[in-house]
Design a protein around this motif. Sequence first.
Motif, mmCIF file in Angstrom:
data_model
loop_
_atom_site.group_PDB
_atom_site.id
_atom_site.type_symbol
_atom_site.label_atom_id
_atom_site.label_comp_id
_atom_site.label_asym_id
_atom_site.label_seq_id
_atom_site.Cartn_x
_atom_site.Cartn_y
_atom_site.Cartn_z
ATOM 1 N N UNK A 17 -6.100 9.024 -7.961
ATOM 2 C CA UNK A 17 -6.784 9.745 -6.889
ATOM 3 C C UNK A 17 -7.501 8.781 -5.954
ATOM 4 N N UNK A 18 -8.163 7.774 -6.525
ATOM 5 C CA UNK A 18 -8.840 6.776 -5.689
ATOM 6 C C UNK A 18 -7.838 5.993 -4.852
ATOM 7 N N UNK A 19 -6.677 5.668 -5.451
ATOM 8 C CA UNK A 19 -5.649 4.984 -4.662
ATOM 9 C C UNK A 19 -5.189 5.874 -3.508
ATOM 10 N N UNK A 20 -5.018 7.163 -3.805
ATOM 11 C CA UNK A 20 -4.588 8.100 -2.774
ATOM 12 C C UNK A 20 -5.583 8.139 -1.616
ATOM 13 N N UNK A 21 -6.863 8.185 -1.940
ATOM 14 C CA UNK A 21 -7.896 8.215 -0.909
ATOM 15 C C UNK A 21 -7.940 6.901 -0.128
ATOM 16 N N UNK A 22 -7.738 5.779 -0.832
ATOM 17 C CA UNK A 22 -7.728 4.476 -0.165
ATOM 18 C C UNK A 22 -6.557 4.372 0.807
ATOM 19 N N UNK A 23 -5.386 4.845 0.380
ATOM 20 C CA UNK A 23 -4.212 4.827 1.254
ATOM 21 C C UNK A 23 -4.442 5.718 2.476
ATOM 22 N N UNK A 24 -5.080 6.863 2.255
ATOM 23 C CA UNK A 24 -5.341 7.786 3.367
ATOM 24 C C UNK A 24 -6.259 7.147 4.407
ATOM 25 N N UNK A 25 -7.326 6.491 3.965
ATOM 26 C CA UNK A 25 -8.246 5.868 4.920
ATOM 27 C C UNK A 25 -7.547 4.779 5.730
ATOM 28 N N UNK A 26 -6.687 3.996 5.072
ATOM 29 C CA UNK A 26 -5.949 2.971 5.806
ATOM 30 C C UNK A 26 -4.983 3.567 6.806
ATOM 31 N N UNK A 27 -4.323 4.658 6.421
ATOM 32 C CA UNK A 27 -3.339 5.290 7.297
ATOM 33 C C UNK A 27 -3.977 5.922 8.527
ATOM 34 N N UNK A 28 -5.150 6.539 8.363
ATOM 35 C CA UNK A 28 -5.761 7.171 9.536
ATOM 36 C C UNK A 28 -6.199 6.112 10.547
ATOM 37 N N UNK A 29 -6.583 4.930 10.049
ATOM 38 C CA UNK A 29 -6.964 3.852 10.965
ATOM 39 C C UNK A 29 -5.754 3.344 11.747
ATOM 40 N N UNK A 30 -4.675 3.004 11.050
ATOM 41 C CA UNK A 30 -3.504 2.448 11.732
ATOM 42 C C UNK A 30 -2.831 3.489 12.615
ATOM 43 N N UNK A 31 -2.837 4.765 12.199
ATOM 44 C CA UNK A 31 -2.239 5.818 13.015
ATOM 45 C C UNK A 31 -3.021 6.031 14.304
ATOM 46 N N UNK A 32 -4.352 6.035 14.203
ATOM 47 C CA UNK A 32 -5.168 6.184 15.408
ATOM 48 C C UNK A 32 -4.928 5.021 16.360
ATOM 49 N N UNK A 33 -4.961 3.820 15.824
ATOM 50 C CA UNK A 33 -4.765 2.630 16.659
ATOM 51 C C UNK A 33 -3.397 2.646 17.328
ATOM 52 N N UNK A 34 -2.355 2.908 16.554
ATOM 53 C CA UNK A 34 -0.998 2.883 17.075
ATOM 54 C C UNK A 34 -0.794 3.938 18.154
ATOM 55 N N UNK A 35 -1.227 5.168 17.872
ATOM 56 C CA UNK A 35 -1.015 6.257 18.824
ATOM 57 C C UNK A 35 -1.811 6.041 20.107
ATOM 58 N N UNK A 36 -3.087 5.711 19.981
ATOM 59 C CA UNK A 36 -3.931 5.609 21.173
ATOM 60 C C UNK A 36 -3.546 4.434 22.063
ATOM 61 N N UNK A 37 -3.259 3.280 21.460
ATOM 62 C CA UNK A 37 -2.914 2.113 22.285
ATOM 63 C C UNK A 37 -1.511 2.238 22.879
ATOM 64 N N UNK A 38 -0.583 2.829 22.141
ATOM 65 C CA UNK A 38 0.774 3.014 22.674
ATOM 66 C C UNK A 38 0.762 3.974 23.857
ATOM 67 N N UNK A 39 -0.060 5.016 23.783
ATOM 68 C CA UNK A 39 -0.179 5.948 24.903
ATOM 69 C C UNK A 39 -0.918 5.317 26.077
ATOM 70 N N UNK A 40 -1.916 4.490 25.784
ATOM 71 C CA UNK A 40 -2.651 3.811 26.854
ATOM 72 C C UNK A 40 -1.773 2.792 27.574
ATOM 73 N N UNK A 41 -0.836 2.198 26.846
ATOM 74 C CA UNK A 41 0.007 1.136 27.399
ATOM 75 C C UNK A 41 0.670 1.545 28.713
#
Length: 268
Positions: free
Chosen positions: A71-95
């Motif tokens: 469960x802790x691994x699942x939560x850790x993976x989720x926190x990492x994914x929301x960071x990279x997804x936000x960064x990827x989506x927002x900067x790609x759209x801003x580009x």
Amino acid sequence: MTLSLKDNSNWLRVRRYWELLQVLVSRNLKVRYRGSFLGVYWSLLNPLIMTGLYTAIFGTTFASYYGNSILNYMLAAFTGLVVINFFSASTSQALSSVVTNGSLLNKIQLPSSIFPVSMIAANVFQFAIAVLPLLIVMTFINSKSLLNVLALLFPCLALILVSTGIGFLVSALYVFFRDLPYFYELIVFVLWITSPIFYPAAIVPAQVKSFLGLNPLSPIIESLRQITLSGMLPDLNLIWGALFTGIIILSLGWTCFHSWRSHFMDLL
């Protein structure tokens, strides 16, 4: 008297920028989710699905680094994914935002910076509505501390600063280099693979860690995980590292954008 007039002029400029930003953010969200059933909650569905896949594949392998808890691994993976997804989506759209609105800039006198900022702001709204409430619940369950819940704002702010700085940089570069989106996809992939998303940072060899330290998302992910999952008080060193990275990148991105924007109109 002169100072008062100048202050009033600056206030009117800020107010106009804010009103224009609201209009563009609203337009971006309406166009993006017109006819959509889940709307902004699609931004939550992707990391949830990817978290399930990573847990199924790597959960038993890396659970020992998270207190022998899948469960802790699942939560850790989720926190990492929301960071990279936000960064990827927002900067790609801003580009592409400045180039896409080039015809509008040629017709109406508008601050060109409003377009990448509006793309970042639209994603901030999505994040605040869909992802942040889940992070707050996770943090409160693990830490039982309102201080940790409030501390969530700092790595989230650092993520916004980094994304805005990169958004300024890539949106300006795209005016000059139209092949940039293809190259940027590779950059985002490198940032994803070098961020401790589906693997713990502890497994990275010491000789490689210094190289991975150049990744601006790593301190944000580590700070967010520490606040969300550790159950301990927020680590101020991690928070400061994430914020310092964000401030540096925002300053660099804005400086480049401001220096190059006088050449935009000749190329749009």
